[in-house]
Design a protein around this motif. Sequence first.
Motif, short mmCIF file in Angstrom:
data_model
loop_
_atom_site.label_atom_id
_atom_site.label_comp_id
_atom_site.label_asym_id
_atom_site.label_seq_id
_atom_site.Cartn_x
_atom_site.Cartn_y
_atom_site.Cartn_z
N ALA A 9 -1.47 0.56 -9.45
CA ALA A 9 -1.59 -0.62 -8.59
C ALA A 9 -0.84 -1.82 -9.14
O ALA A 9 -0.60 -2.79 -8.42
CB ALA A 9 -3.06 -0.96 -8.39
N ARG B 226 -8.37 -1.09 -0.40
CA ARG B 226 -8.00 -2.50 -0.52
C ARG B 226 -8.74 -3.33 0.52
O ARG B 226 -9.21 -4.44 0.24
CB ARG B 226 -6.48 -2.64 -0.36
CG ARG B 226 -5.97 -4.05 -0.52
CD ARG B 226 -4.44 -4.08 -0.52
NE ARG B 226 -3.93 -5.43 -0.38
CZ ARG B 226 -3.03 -5.81 0.52
NH1 ARG B 226 -2.53 -4.92 1.35
NH2 ARG B 226 -2.61 -7.05 0.58
N PRO C 249 0.80 -1.23 0.00
CA PRO C 249 0.00 0.00 0.00
C PRO C 249 0.83 1.28 0.00
O PRO C 249 0.50 2.24 -0.71
CB PRO C 249 -0.84 -0.14 1.27
CG PRO C 249 -1.04 -1.61 1.41
CD PRO C 249 0.27 -2.22 0.98
N THR D 120 -14.45 3.78 -2.97
CA THR D 120 -13.46 2.79 -3.39
C THR D 120 -13.66 2.41 -4.85
O THR D 120 -12.70 2.35 -5.63
CB THR D 120 -13.57 1.53 -2.50
OG1 THR D 120 -13.22 1.87 -1.15
CG2 THR D 120 -12.65 0.42 -3.01
N PRO E 88 -5.07 2.87 -1.29
CA PRO E 88 -4.35 1.58 -1.26
C PRO E 88 -4.49 0.84 0.06
O PRO E 88 -4.37 -0.39 0.10
CB PRO E 88 -2.90 1.99 -1.53
CG PRO E 88 -2.99 3.29 -2.25
CD PRO E 88 -4.17 3.98 -1.64
N ASP F 36 -9.46 -7.39 -0.13
CA ASP F 36 -8.21 -7.79 -0.76
C ASP F 36 -7.03 -7.59 0.19
O ASP F 36 -5.90 -7.39 -0.25
CB ASP F 36 -8.01 -6.98 -2.05
CG ASP F 36 -6.86 -7.51 -2.90
OD1 ASP F 36 -6.61 -8.73 -2.85
OD2 ASP F 36 -6.22 -6.71 -3.60
N ALA F 37 -7.31 -7.64 1.50
CA ALA F 37 -6.25 -7.41 2.48
C ALA F 37 -6.34 -8.43 3.60
O ALA F 37 -7.42 -8.72 4.11
CB ALA F 37 -6.36 -5.99 3.06
#
Length: 303
Positions: free
Chosen positions: A270, A231, A63, A257, A227, A236-237
């Motif tokens: 990204a 995310r 990030p 987002t 990020p 996605d984290a």
Amino acid sequence: MADTKFPPENNLPAGYEPPKVWTWEPGNGGAFANINRPIAGPTHDKDLPVGKHPLQLYSLGTPNGVKVTIMLEELLAAGHAGAEYDAWLINIGKGEQFGSGFVEVNPNSKIPALMDHQPKDGDKPLRLFESGSILVYLAEKFGAFLPTDLRARTEAMNWLFWQMGSAPFLGGGFGHFYSYAPMKIQYAIDRYAMEVKRQMDVLNRHLADHEFMAGSDYTIADMAIWPWYGRLALKDAYDDAGDFLSVDQYEHVQRWTKQIGERRGVQRGAMVNRTFGDPSTQLRERHDASDFELKTQDKIATA
């Protein structure tokens, strides 16, 4: 005398008592234990490569690294040709951030780090470290993505520094104990989950009344926050952390987002220095705009 406030049998591991003086034991467990150490400075001699562009980025697609590559790609998309850059991969898992050349650029041995070989003052190359500092520098160098109006600029800076101060609770706190620690510690996970959900609520309440973080203008504040918290909103984290933290409930964060994620500069940024996920989304090094079409990892693997 027995410790009645912290009885050792309740500690983790059971019986643990902090010594009077802490000492480092290499390989203390958990992810990244092989590169953690309590001292600064280089571990080996290694010069940094220098490409053809004035801006030389040394980074990784975490990030904090993505903040800067988004900014550079947004500058290029906005027509700032002087923002062309070389992005070199720094593999922190292998300790490349402790090479002598990297430490000269960032004595804190953290990515991202940037060298500007053509600073505005015309003097020698200028080093930049800390992602927030790099974003402000680039915004001022190119006169973009940071409002000049006093109130709008101040709001953008407010949220930029909010991110810089808040994200360690998300990454180094929640993310570490939820995904990377060698054991699951309920107290630590509960403590940081509570804080991350509070931060998401801060964002959600703000974005209910604002299109972007600083109001009606897309700024470096959005580039810094997306990020990390975007995310997380995309699940996605940190493995299944999005479900664990019920991120779908933050409807205004979800709207923001998605809106940010549809920008071409964000999509490209990204991909740069990314070493995980779909190979078609990995552009491990970036030296020319054509690399997005020609040198993603899926194409390199089949060449």
